[in-house]
Design an enzyme around this catalytic site. Structure first.
Site, short mmCIF file in Angstrom:
data_model
loop_
_atom_site.label_atom_id
_atom_site.label_comp_id
_atom_site.label_asym_id
_atom_site.label_seq_id
_atom_site.Cartn_x
_atom_site.Cartn_y
_atom_site.Cartn_z
N GLU A 55 11.38 -3.79 -1.95
CA GLU A 55 10.43 -3.90 -0.84
C GLU A 55 11.12 -3.62 0.49
O GLU A 55 12.35 -3.57 0.58
CB GLU A 55 9.82 -5.31 -0.78
CG GLU A 55 8.58 -5.50 -1.65
CD GLU A 55 7.33 -4.85 -1.05
OE1 GLU A 55 7.45 -4.13 -0.04
OE2 GLU A 55 6.25 -5.05 -1.60
N ASN A 188 -0.13 -7.78 3.69
CA ASN A 188 0.88 -6.83 3.25
C ASN A 188 1.18 -5.79 4.34
O ASN A 188 1.36 -6.16 5.49
CB ASN A 188 0.45 -6.19 1.93
CG ASN A 188 1.59 -6.18 0.93
OD1 ASN A 188 2.71 -5.79 1.25
ND2 ASN A 188 1.31 -6.62 -0.29
N ASP A 239 -0.47 -1.66 -1.03
CA ASP A 239 0.71 -2.49 -0.80
C ASP A 239 1.34 -2.08 0.53
O ASP A 239 0.66 -2.05 1.55
CB ASP A 239 1.67 -2.36 -1.98
CG ASP A 239 2.64 -3.52 -2.08
OD1 ASP A 239 3.03 -4.10 -1.06
OD2 ASP A 239 3.06 -3.86 -3.22
#
Length: 332
Positions: A55, A188, A239
């Site tokens: 991430e 997100n 995302d």
């Protein structure tokens, strides 16, 4: 070492070097039915390192390097891929991080799930920052962005992932987390258009929506929230995201094995198939910001799925044919 410091080299085992292929390895993309908006890119795997939940990719131009984190339970790590020598360096972290941002002085701010820290001066040593306005007994930090004035925008989610208690925060030099909006299951990806207006913000669950706001860079205020695009009925959920120089939003569609490019009217104008089913985020990088880097996860993939997706959890890259933007640095 004081309680608000972390020495990443303690014990001599917290900084790791990974051997990388001599050059990026082309990755085969599963066969798809191509349409007007579906293109088959040349995707490369640029590092052999595998993350559980990759991430927060961030390109740091002065180093010509891409940083990202592994949000998985263990190990808790920060990674840097340097373009010149194609090496990946990994630092162990004291707790789970969800991303990082570059500061005006060239150091990095790492946002852990339960706090903020700055590299002092490198990731081998961290200095924790005081922070007010968020209850970490309930919430965890997630994705972030920096606005044109250098403020940090960061979202959260309820730590059990069972209640819509996530919030969207704005943080400046006061280190007070000011709530901009609330009621999200998983706040997100966040991005700002090339002119600083509008602000885009993703809520990944239950179905997945991306919101647009009218944003005032001078005051830091956001207003007129509306749904840019609803992912209900699609294969995946939105995302992490980033913006390109043409004002188009690039979004990792988790669970759909693809990226989508979305115009300011909320229309998907391009879909890019990937060799991984669970892409997590994207960031432009390279000397001219024409490379799009992609993080992904192995988390929630069973043994069979991992065998079918040998590139899951690795850092991927391709040339999308459009340039990215140099991102603002934090002012604090």
């Amino acid at each position: 070492m004081t309680p608000n410091e972390w020495n990443g080299r303690e014990g001599g085992e917290n900084v790791l070097e990974f051997q990388i292929p001599a050059k990026p390895v082309p990755v085969p993309v599963p066969g798809i039915a191509e349409g007007p908006s579906m293109t088959r890119p040349d995707i490369a795997c640029v590092t052999d390192h595998v993350t559980s939940i990759g991430e927060g990719p961030l390109w740091v131009a002065r180093e010509q390097a891409l940083y990202w984190v592994d949000v998985g339970q263990d190990p808790k790590t920060l990674h840097r891929y340097t373009l010149a020598d194609r090496h990946t360096t990994t630092w162990k972290l004291p707790q789970r991080a969800s991303g990082l941002r570059e500061r005006a002085d060239g150091s990095l701010l790492i946002h852990f799930q339960r706090g903020l820290a700055v590299t002092d001066p490198t990731p081998e040593r961290l200095r924790m920052l005081p922070l007010w306005g968020i209850d970490f007994s309930i919430q965890r930090f997630n994705d972030s962005a920096v606005d044109p004035a250098g403020r940090l925008w960061i979202g959260s989610y309820e730590r059990t992932l069972k209640r819509p208690l996530g919030e969207l925060y704005r943080i400046d030099g006061s280190l007070i987390a000011a709530t901009i909006d609330r009621g999200f299951e998983i706040s997100n990806g966040i991005a700002f258009s090339p002119d600083g207006r509008p602000l885009y913000h993703t809520d990944t669950h239950p179905d997945g929506r991306i919101y647009a706001w009218d944003f005032d860079p001078a005051s830091g205020e956001a207003a007129n929230k509306r749904v840019l695009i609803d992912f209900a009925g699609r294969r995946g959920h939105p995302d992490g995201c980033t913006i390109d120089a043409e004002g188009m939003l690039w979004v990792a569609e988790l669970g759909a094995s693809q990226l989508v490019r979305i115009d300011p009217a909320g229309q998907i104008v391009r879909e890019v198939p990937l060799p991984v089913s669970r892409p997590t985020s994207v960031a432009f990088g390279g000397p001219d910001l024409r490379t799009l880097y992609i993080t992904s996860m192995t988390f929630m993939l069973d043994e069979g799925a991992r065998a079918r997706e040998p590139y899951a959890g690795r850092l991927l890259a391709f040339e999308p044919g459009v340039q990215g933007l140099a991102l603002p640095r934090l002012a604090f």
